[in-house]
Design an enzyme around this catalytic site. Structure first.
Site, PDB file in Angstrom:
ATOM      1  N   HIS A 170       0.876  -1.170   0.000  1.00  0.00           N
ATOM      2  CA  HIS A 170       0.000   0.000   0.000  1.00  0.00           C
ATOM      3  C   HIS A 170       0.911   1.217   0.000  1.00  0.00           C
ATOM      4  O   HIS A 170       2.108   1.110   0.304  1.00  0.00           O
ATOM      5  CB  HIS A 170      -0.902   0.002   1.238  1.00  0.00           C
ATOM      6  CG  HIS A 170      -0.112   0.076   2.496  1.00  0.00           C
ATOM      7  ND1 HIS A 170       0.455  -1.022   3.072  1.00  0.00           N
ATOM      8  CD2 HIS A 170       0.280   1.138   3.243  1.00  0.00           C
ATOM      9  CE1 HIS A 170       1.135  -0.645   4.136  1.00  0.00           C
ATOM     10  NE2 HIS A 170       1.058   0.658   4.261  1.00  0.00           N
ATOM     11  N   HIS A 178       1.995   5.436   0.748  1.00  0.00           N
ATOM     12  CA  HIS A 178       1.919   6.607   1.624  1.00  0.00           C
ATOM     13  C   HIS A 178       2.474   7.810   0.865  1.00  0.00           C
ATOM     14  O   HIS A 178       3.356   7.665   0.030  1.00  0.00           O
ATOM     15  CB  HIS A 178       2.774   6.428   2.878  1.00  0.00           C
ATOM     16  CG  HIS A 178       2.264   5.403   3.832  1.00  0.00           C
ATOM     17  ND1 HIS A 178       1.219   5.635   4.689  1.00  0.00           N
ATOM     18  CD2 HIS A 178       2.658   4.136   4.072  1.00  0.00           C
ATOM     19  CE1 HIS A 178       0.993   4.554   5.422  1.00  0.00           C
ATOM     20  NE2 HIS A 178       1.858   3.616   5.065  1.00  0.00           N
ATOM     21  N   GLU A 216       4.687   9.993   7.932  1.00  0.00           N
ATOM     22  CA  GLU A 216       4.111   8.902   7.139  1.00  0.00           C
ATOM     23  C   GLU A 216       2.624   9.166   6.899  1.00  0.00           C
ATOM     24  O   GLU A 216       2.078   8.832   5.856  1.00  0.00           O
ATOM     25  CB  GLU A 216       4.317   7.564   7.842  1.00  0.00           C
ATOM     26  CG  GLU A 216       3.955   6.379   6.975  1.00  0.00           C
ATOM     27  CD  GLU A 216       4.360   5.078   7.623  1.00  0.00           C
ATOM     28  OE1 GLU A 216       5.339   4.469   7.159  1.00  0.00           O
ATOM     29  OE2 GLU A 216       3.703   4.673   8.602  1.00  0.00           O
TER      30      GLU A 216
HETATM   31 NI    NI Z   1       2.062   1.717   5.806  1.00  0.00          NI
END
Ligand code: NI
Length: 137
Positions: free
Chosen positions: A42, A44, A127
């Site tokens: 995934h 960021h 993040e």
């Molecule tokens: Ni992550």
């Protein structure tokens, strides 16, 4: 009198990762890393802040020329990390879990060699909006 000034440069890169420790069971990984353990990775949007602290140069009036700092970050960090899969594309994360902590430390080590040793360096890496790390602490 303390003549030191801190200069900050913000940059952004987008990258995919998966947090996983192959020495742990699938359940332990799931509990520890939650959504960041998703097997298919995934992404960021990482917000990177580079802080450089030092004395102002009497000739330029700068601690560091932010154009030069931006170029260093662009060439050595953004080029390396942006639109990459951190686990698969970045050598350092073949063995190291690509957490924000570890990414910040890798970025520090790369930039430390490129920025004059007389200047202090600190990496702040977001993040998410709510989670960010700072190295050195
Ligand atoms: Ni992550």
């Amino acid at each position: 009198m303390n003549k030191k000034v801190a200069v900050y440069r913000k940059e952004r890169f987008n990258a995919a990762h998966r947090l996983h420790n192959s020495e742990l069971s699938d359940t332990e990984n799931q509990v520890l890393f939650g959504k960041c353990n998703s097997p298919n990775f995934h992404g960021h949007n990482y917000d990177l802040t580079v802080k450089v602290t030092g004395e102002v140069d009497s000739k330029t009036g700068y601690v560091i020329d932010t154009k030069i700092l931006s170029n260093i970050i662009g060439q050595h960090i953004i080029e390396k990390f942006d639109h990459k899969n951190l686990n698969l594309d970045i050598f350092e994360f073949k063995v190291l879990n690509p957490t924000a902590e570890n990414i910040a430390m890798i970025i520090y080590n790369i930039l430390r060699e490129k920025i004059n040793a007389s200047l202090e360096l600190k990496i702040i890496l977001n993040e998410t909006e709510k989670n960010y790390v700072e190295y050195p602490a």
